[in-house]
Design an enzyme around this catalytic site. Structure first.
Site, PDB file in Angstrom:
ATOM      1  N   ARG A  65      15.096  50.314  45.069  1.00 25.64           N
ATOM      2  CA  ARG A  65      14.896  50.794  43.377  1.00 25.64           C
ATOM      3  C   ARG A  65      15.438  51.719  43.477  1.00 25.64           C
ATOM      4  NH1 ARG A  65      14.125  55.128  45.585  1.00 25.64           N
ATOM      5  NH2 ARG A  65      13.326  55.905  42.959  1.00 25.64           N
ATOM      6  N   GLY A  66      15.348  52.558  42.306  1.00 29.75           N
ATOM      7  CA  GLY A  66      16.939  53.461  42.054  1.00 29.75           C
ATOM      8  C   GLY A  66      18.290  52.332  41.091  1.00 29.75           C
ATOM      9  N   ALA A  67      18.383  53.182  40.484  1.00 28.67           N
ATOM     10  CA  ALA A  67      19.222  52.358  39.818  1.00 28.67           C
ATOM     11  C   ALA A  67      21.085  52.309  40.306  1.00 28.67           C
ATOM     12  CB  ALA A  67      19.933  53.646  38.181  1.00 28.67           C
ATOM     13  N   ARG A 108      15.588  43.395  36.634  1.00 24.21           N
ATOM     14  CA  ARG A 108      15.339  44.731  36.153  1.00 24.21           C
ATOM     15  C   ARG A 108      16.492  44.847  35.197  1.00 24.21           C
ATOM     16  NH1 ARG A 108      12.636  48.801  39.972  1.00 24.21           N
ATOM     17  NH2 ARG A 108      12.344  49.458  37.759  1.00 24.21           N
ATOM     18  N   GLN A 211       6.376  58.042  43.084  1.00 23.71           N
ATOM     19  CA  GLN A 211       8.030  57.771  43.864  1.00 23.71           C
ATOM     20  C   GLN A 211       8.482  59.535  44.530  1.00 23.71           C
ATOM     21  OE1 GLN A 211       8.084  56.284  40.957  1.00 23.71           O
ATOM     22  NE2 GLN A 211       9.098  54.542  40.361  1.00 23.71           N
ATOM     23  N   ASP A 252      18.643  55.753  34.693  1.00 23.58           N
ATOM     24  CA  ASP A 252      19.212  54.470  34.544  1.00 23.58           C
ATOM     25  C   ASP A 252      19.979  54.485  34.174  1.00 23.58           C
ATOM     26  OD1 ASP A 252      16.022  55.237  36.002  1.00 23.58           O
ATOM     27  OD2 ASP A 252      16.856  53.318  36.892  1.00 23.58           O
ATOM     28  N   ASN A 262      15.258  57.080  30.634  1.00 20.65           N
ATOM     29  CA  ASN A 262      14.632  57.482  33.196  1.00 20.65           C
ATOM     30  C   ASN A 262      13.249  57.356  33.211  1.00 20.65           C
ATOM     31  OD1 ASN A 262      16.145  58.919  36.200  1.00 20.65           O
ATOM     32  ND2 ASN A 262      15.097  60.166  35.720  1.00 20.65           N
ATOM     33  N   LYS A 263      13.136  56.957  33.822  1.00 27.54           N
ATOM     34  CA  LYS A 263      11.658  56.830  34.269  1.00 27.54           C
ATOM     35  C   LYS A 263      10.804  57.496  33.989  1.00 27.54           C
ATOM     36  CE  LYS A 263      10.645  55.273  37.081  1.00 27.54           C
ATOM     37  NZ  LYS A 263      10.241  53.901  37.359  1.00 27.54           N
TER      38      LYS A 263
END
Lengths: 361, 361
Positions: A65-67, A108, A211, A252, A262-263
């Site tokens: 995970r993580g762009a 995603r 996270q 993201d 973003n998150k």
């Protein structure tokens, strides 16, 4: 997807100066080996992907995970897909490869680095009948290496904005684990910590996936950087205490006008930072900027299942039967962003013109 | 503290119209029976307290929580203490009782209703050599009944501010479970739901203790009120969506100038509400107003142990060795509060003068 304990036999691509404990992506023996981030910090295990379908599942299930890391993993997935399809001997192997790329693209919806990496890989598919794998594997590796080098530059650019004695708050994990191994927001924090300008790092735990508690705490501790965890709800109280001078997050997807997905929770932190006179920095590579998306209103926001909120580690934590709304990203409008740190330098108060200029310089 | 399944033998004090599933405090057979809120929603179990020490432990360990409920429990604790000390026959039993009251006072530092209830009970200790228990038990029961009646009035006053079609966001649990059985913030929501002016109720999960996910969801569902859970970090995103017109919370202590201490995250919600043009209401009885505390800066903020953040249900959820900062309350300055709903009416834009006037009318 199979799982195994990591081995060091065979030639592996991993920079020597990336802490192996927090390296999310390893390309080894022409196979993609992903650190299973669902199990951190309890277990350091890896998932091996030999096909595009395995990579797609790993992205969807958040093994990786993580762009930026998603983009790199998907790039290797294209090389793996090309190998399979070419080896199949079917004449329309290019169509099959295009189908795999389309499936990877849908894994995603919010992170644009995934789309960016797949576009790059599609453009790199060689003409002619020969095996496309060596060219594509090298291209994916090039993206992988470029991400790491870009993170280091971005980290230094971002850290240069931070005055000595700073407290920095970060959200989610925009770290080594989310990238090729140095981090975007945590790259800025790593650089700032090494320069001695950051005195204190605070991390939100970042519900629902934790996270911050699981990954950011894990990777900063692994690097010897002191970090203090707070509940997401404690950020405003911490800001009011005067202990934070910067909030630094990753992204993201950044729209052409600077609006940043973003998150979930990032937009809250940006709003709270502005209300407290605290500066807010987004650290992201140019591959996170989606020039085809005009503004944040055009960014699709992924909603994940309610059980990420109602359950934790398989155990129910909420009253049975409650509905839950689980958007996993939000959009921070550009006017709340004081600085955008990229591998090409810093843009203060990003807007459409400043972002366009990044691509022209 | 012993635990047992609740029985209905013996005369019990509980209003008929309080849903027994969400009634936190029962006075039965001259014994205090507390719903164990640590185990909700998984188990409905009760803790029996026959001594002041058991009540003190129940408050400290959060068997009972919520500022008004803590006050009521402590009031019964004084009656239990008086019974024990008087029965001991010791000539200085009043000193022993004063010591128990001091220990009850120290069980939780932020909620002022605890101090208020103990002051009322201290003042009600009868003169003379006779058994003080009947008088004190009746006095505690009076506080208990008054809280419930006050909640209903407060709920109606607060709901009258809400225009039809509203979405309401609440935080933590300021509900039946936090009071004598109707709730402060959830009292406003109950009244508004019954009047048909509230279309949607959203509850933050409220880390670290998950009062929203566990308790607010539980008690609203028990009353047939539809509720949707969000991560704490999703509040700003929800506000930006236009689905929320009011944020309504309870309070643990309100200073003389209107600054309000409440569950960590409340100050963030108030700041975010103001930034989105959403109105913010605090619902609390006058017993939550501490006229001896000039402003929020003077309110002690309880910090609880790091493991409330790093562990969940005994299981580690954070990277081992990470530090955590766990303030469990924050202070919302009065200027962010659009309305304070009390049992004596609503104060819009509370300030020192308006709050003083509440006590004079």
């Amino acid at each position: 997807m199979s799982e195994y304990g990591i081995t060091r036999s065979g030639p592996a691509f991993m920079h020597d100066d990336v802490n192996p404990a927090v390296n999310p992506i390893l390309w080894q023996d022409d196979t993609l080996v992903l650190l299973d981030q669902r199990r951190l910090p309890d277990e350091v295990t890896h998932v091996v992907c030999r096909t595009a379908a395995e990579v797609e599942a790993a992205i969807r299930d958040m093994v990786v995970r993580g762009a930026p890391a998603i983009g790199i993993a998907a790039a290797y997935g294209v090389a793996l897909a090309a190998r399979s399809w070419h080896a199949s001997g079917t004449p329309d192997w290019r169509d099959g490869l295009a189908g795999d790329i389309a499936r990877l693209r849908a894994a995603r919806p919010t992170a644009v680095n995934l789309m960016w990496a797949l576009d790059r890989m599609s453009a790199a598919i060689p003409e002619g009948p020969g095996d496309p794998f060596p060219v594509l594997a090298a291209h994916a590796r090039g993206l992988h290496e470029a991400d790491l080098a870009g993170n280091r530059r971005m980290g230094d650019f971002g850290a240069a904005l931070i005055a000595p004695g700073a407290g920095v708050l970060t959200h989610c994990n925009a770290g080594a684990l989310a990238t090729a191994g140095y981090g975007t927001a945590l790259g800025v924090i790593r650089s700032g910590w090494r320069r001695g300008v950051i005195d204190a790092v605070f991390a939100t735990e970042t519900r629902p996936w934790l996270q911050g508690a699981r990954l950011t705490a894990f990777e900063l501790l692994a690097d010897g950087i002191d970090v203090t965890l707070i509940a997401d709800g404690a950020a405003a109280h911490l800001m009011a205490s005067g202990r934070v001078q910067w909030v630094v997050t990753g992204a993201d997807r950044i729209a052409a006008n600077g609006d940043t997905a973003n998150k979930i929770g990032t937009y809250a932190l940006a709003t709270l930072a502005r209300a407290h006179g605290i500066r807010f920095m987004v650290a992201a590579p140019l591959s996170t900027i989606d020039r085809a998306t005009a503004s944040g209103a055009d960014i699709p926001i992924e909603h994940r299942t309610a059980d990420e909120l109602t359950h934790l580690g398989g155990r129910a934590v909420a009253a049975p039967g409650v509905h839950a709304l689980n958007p996993v990203f939000d959009v921070t409008p550009a006017h709340l962003i004081d600085a955008l740190a990229t591998e090409k330098g810093v843009v203060e108060r990003p807007d459409a013109a400043a972002i366009a200029a990044l691509f022209e310089s």
